[in-house]
Design an enzyme around this catalytic site. Structure first.
Site, PDB file in Angstrom:
ATOM      1  N   ASP A  97       0.862  -1.175   0.000  1.00  0.00           N
ATOM      2  CA  ASP A  97       0.000   0.000   0.000  1.00  0.00           C
ATOM      3  C   ASP A  97       0.900   1.226   0.000  1.00  0.00           C
ATOM      4  OD1 ASP A  97      -2.581   1.368   0.405  1.00  0.00           O
ATOM      5  OD2 ASP A  97      -3.189  -0.554   1.270  1.00  0.00           O
ATOM      6  N   ASP A 198      -3.126   4.400  -2.356  1.00  0.00           N
ATOM      7  CA  ASP A 198      -4.282   4.762  -1.538  1.00  0.00           C
ATOM      8  C   ASP A 198      -4.808   6.151  -1.890  1.00  0.00           C
ATOM      9  OD1 ASP A 198      -5.946   4.265   0.930  1.00  0.00           O
ATOM     10  OD2 ASP A 198      -4.956   6.123   1.543  1.00  0.00           O
ATOM     11  N   GLU A 247      -6.334   3.448  -6.073  1.00  0.00           N
ATOM     12  CA  GLU A 247      -7.698   3.587  -5.550  1.00  0.00           C
ATOM     13  C   GLU A 247      -8.163   4.971  -5.993  1.00  0.00           C
ATOM     14  OE1 GLU A 247     -10.120   3.452  -1.326  1.00  0.00           O
ATOM     15  OE2 GLU A 247      -8.335   4.657  -1.560  1.00  0.00           O
ATOM     16  N   HIS A 315     -11.035  -4.178   2.519  1.00  0.00           N
ATOM     17  CA  HIS A 315     -11.030  -3.904   3.962  1.00  0.00           C
ATOM     18  C   HIS A 315     -11.941  -2.747   4.360  1.00  0.00           C
ATOM     19  CE1 HIS A 315      -8.476  -1.049   2.042  1.00  0.00           C
ATOM     20  NE2 HIS A 315      -8.395  -0.343   3.144  1.00  0.00           N
ATOM     21  N   ASP A 316     -12.577  -2.096   3.395  1.00  0.00           N
ATOM     22  CA  ASP A 316     -13.436  -0.945   3.695  1.00  0.00           C
ATOM     23  C   ASP A 316     -14.919  -1.256   3.571  1.00  0.00           C
ATOM     24  OD1 ASP A 316     -11.287   0.781   4.132  1.00  0.00           O
ATOM     25  OD2 ASP A 316     -11.241   1.497   2.053  1.00  0.00           O
TER      26      ASP A 316
HETATM   27  O1  ISL Z   1     -13.994   8.403  -2.152  1.00  0.00           O
HETATM   28  C1  ISL Z   1     -14.297   8.021  -1.091  1.00  0.00           C
HETATM   29  C2  ISL Z   1     -15.706   7.908  -0.677  1.00  0.00           C
HETATM   30  O2  ISL Z   1     -16.546   7.984  -1.783  1.00  0.00           O
HETATM   31  C3  ISL Z   1     -13.382   7.586  -0.099  1.00  0.00           C
HETATM   32  O3  ISL Z   1     -13.943   6.367   0.044  1.00  0.00           O
HETATM   33  C4  ISL Z   1     -11.943   7.284  -0.266  1.00  0.00           C
HETATM   34  O4  ISL Z   1     -11.448   7.253  -1.515  1.00  0.00           O
HETATM   35  C5  ISL Z   1     -11.663   5.978   0.424  1.00  0.00           C
HETATM   36  O5  ISL Z   1     -12.370   5.910   1.616  1.00  0.00           O
HETATM   37  C6  ISL Z   1     -10.240   5.908   0.736  1.00  0.00           C
HETATM   38  O6  ISL Z   1      -9.967   4.750   1.472  1.00  0.00           O
HETATM   39  C7  ISL Z   1      -8.629   4.514   1.694  1.00  0.00           C
HETATM   40  O7  ISL Z   1      -8.004   5.585   2.374  1.00  0.00           O
HETATM   41  C8  ISL Z   1      -8.441   5.805   3.698  1.00  0.00           C
HETATM   42  C9  ISL Z   1      -8.446   4.532   4.535  1.00  0.00           C
HETATM   43  O8  ISL Z   1      -9.110   4.751   5.742  1.00  0.00           O
HETATM   44  C10 ISL Z   1      -9.095   3.376   3.808  1.00  0.00           C
HETATM   45  O9  ISL Z   1      -8.992   2.205   4.551  1.00  0.00           O
HETATM   46  C11 ISL Z   1      -8.417   3.257   2.477  1.00  0.00           C
HETATM   47  O10 ISL Z   1      -8.854   2.153   1.732  1.00  0.00           O
HETATM   48  C12 ISL Z   1      -7.522   6.825   4.291  1.00  0.00           C
HETATM   49  O11 ISL Z   1      -6.191   6.489   4.063  1.00  0.00           O
END
Ligand code: ISL
Ligand code: CA
Length: 551
Positions: A97, A198, A247, A315-316
């Protein structure tokens, strides 16, 4: 081959919840090493590791305090090097990551930056004049509340798209960028095989007076000017035989061509559009038709032009069998068939391959995720009872994906000899790796079969994508075609039986079964599909016919 990732299958590991080797209740690097033979058996080609860098753990590693150090609770740099070496011996690559939109507020850069306006690190972050009462603008953060936090000592506010503990880096600052790029090279020189970037679509921000209309996050979603920064990153990536996946929420399927074409910034991106929620607050589900429309639009828009990253869990998000399937083994297999055979690089999230389900949280104290706590508090403030607030706030919490991996049937799930940092789902008794490895009809064995199938048949890498049964609200059906070979995938993603009519040209073909979760499935003009039926068939096309179809 520099584009090895086209024919590869990824496995995402959330280290905290994968395997604990020393009994402190927290998964670790040695635990991952222990399980490499399992991943080899499963047949995956690379691992994406969620952050393992030093972090105060406000957001479990997504708040980094030292980019070049391993989080002590996960192990040491020596452990990491051993993991890399042992994985490579098994032909499993490792991608890391890369969290470069923000750092922890405990990162030395931020600590220095916060000391005074004159600090050489001040400009590594985004500061603006403000008062306690008045922030520079009204923008809202992803984790709830303002994107600004007032800082008493220097009487300014700093900017964060996530929590105040995660201040955003200032990408306009060339010195900051130079340090980030050095760090990236340092990891690549260590021999890792790529990065998952990320929140990368947020690194560029609109001018602070950008007016918000419908989308509250528009001012930091793929904002013009990001191309320059992505190009700088690409220049480094291009020097190594690695894979990169961003992402990239807010990048449309059309724009994704610039990101993922042969000369795009990255090899592929994760879209965040397909999790289309529907239903009553507190019991929302994914709408199959809406999901199908999004996934298939991405297939079409990127066909021959770009490359997709395919996933249904991470994981989200909640467990897919709980929000799209019915938690049955059959629905787990149906979902797998539906997305793994699409065009792109498939990712499997730990536990998905055994059909792990959501956890029934009974108290907010079981929740770790800060955004869920924030949401819970907001609901209480709005007048919901604590019971209602718990139901709503935990319905879609990311913590469903973070209960420990279910290896065994005992109450510790074979995860740890100590007290796990997150509760273990009691269904581990019947739903676990050990048991499914022994059963030929298990979800796990089905995943393994799908992986083999994908890897031994070039049609899944090269073949074009054509949608069938466009109007069906619950049936996902498509053709993958390569030269004289064609694969037909059909999945009933509904809990109701349905009969579909296939085109006559298809009926004239001889179809061989590749995989199915119901022994009675065959290609017929009228195909009767039971709930969560899924199958893939293959046929040889004669040259003439193929040419005609392509005209
Ligand atoms: O765009 C979003 C919501 O529509 C956000 O979701 C965002 O792009 C996403 O949540 C990012 O997630 C990532 O970064 C976060 C972390 O908490 C997450 O676990 C990770 O996947 C902050 O670093
Ligand atoms: Ca441990």
């Amino acid at each position: 081959m520099s584009d090895w990732w086209k024919n590869a299958i990824g496995y995402q590991i959330y280290p905290r919840s994968f395997k604990d080797s020393n009994g402190d209740g927290i998964g670790d690097i040695k635990g991952i090493i222990e399980k490499l033979p399992y991943l080899e058996w499963l047949g995956v080609d690379f691992i994406w590791l969620n952050p393992i860098y030093a972090s105060p753990n406000f957001d479990n590693g997504y708040d980094i305090s030292d980019f070049r150090a391993v989080q002590p609770e996960f192990g040491t740099m020596a452990d990491f090097k051993e993991l890399l070496k042992k994985a490579h011996e098994k032909n499993i690559r490792i991608i890391m990551d890369l969290v470069i939109n923000h750092t922890s507020n405990q990162h030395p850069w931020f600590i220095e930056a916060a000391k005074s306006k004159e600090s050489p690190y001040r400009d590594y972050y985004l500061w603006e004049n403000a008062t306690k009462e008045k922030m520079p603008n009204e923008w809202q953060s992803f984790f709830g509340g303002s994107t600004w936090t007032y800082h008493d000592l220097t009487e300014q506010a700093y900017f964060h798209v996530f929590a105040p503990e995660q201040p955003d880096l200032n990408w306009k600052n060339p010195q900051m960028r130079a340090e980030i790029k050095e760090m990236i090279q340092w990891w690549l020189d260590l021999g890792i095989d790529g990065f998952r970037l990320d929140a990368i679509s947020h690194i560029q921000k609109a001018p602070w007076d950008f007016p918000i209309s419908t989308n509250p996050w528009a001012p930091f979603m793929n904002v013009t000017g990001i191309e320059a920064y992505m190009t700088e990153l690409k220049e480094i990536f291009d020097r190594y035989p690695i894979m990169t996946v961003g992402e990239a929420s807010g990048v449309s399927s059309r724009e994704a061509v610039d990101w993922t074409s042969e000369d795009g910034f990255l090899n592929m991106i994760f879209e965040l559009e397909h999790n289309v929620r529907k239903g009553e607050l507190g019991s929302e589900r994914i709408d199959p038709l809406e999901m199908k429309k999004v996934l298939f639009r991405w297939q079409k828009d990127l066909d021959q032009k770009g490359w997709n990253a395919l996933y249904v869990e991470n994981h989200d998000n909640p467990r897919i069998v709980s929000i799209l399937g019915d938690e049955s083994e059959k629905s787990a297999k149906a979902i797998a068939t539906m997305y793994i055979l699409l065009k792109g690089t498939p990712f499997i999230y730990q536990g998905q391959e055994i059909g792990m389900t959501n956890y029934s949280f009974t108290s907010i104290n079981q929740i770790d995720a800060k955004d869920t706590h924030h949401y819970y508090q907001t609901l209480l403030d709005q007048g919901y009872s604590s019971k209602q607030a718990l139901k709503i706030a935990t319905d879609w919490t990311r913590d469903h994906a973070r209960t420990p991996m279910q290896w065994e049937s005992d109450s510790s799930a074979g995860f740890s000899t100590g007290k796990p940092w997150m509760p273990i789902n009691p269904n581990t008794k019947g739903l676990n790796v050990a048991r499914q490895k022994e059963s030929s009809a298990s979800v796990l064995r089905y995943y393994r079969q799908l992986i083999q199938l994908r890897k031994t048949n070039s049609v899944f890498v090269e073949g074009s994508f054509d949608e069938l049964l466009v109007d069906s609200p619950q049936v996902f059906a498509y053709l993958r075609t390569e030269k004289n070979r064609q694969v037909f995938v059909i999945v009933n993603m509904g809990a109701e039986e349905v009969t579909v009519k296939l085109p006559e040209t298809m009926i004239a073909q001889v179809w061989q079964i590749l995989i199915r979760n119901n022994e009675s499935l065959m290609v017929k003009e009228q195909m009767q599909l039971e709930p969560f039926d899924a199958a893939a068939f293959e046929t040889q096309l004669i040259e003439e016919k193929y040419k005609k179809e392509k005209q």
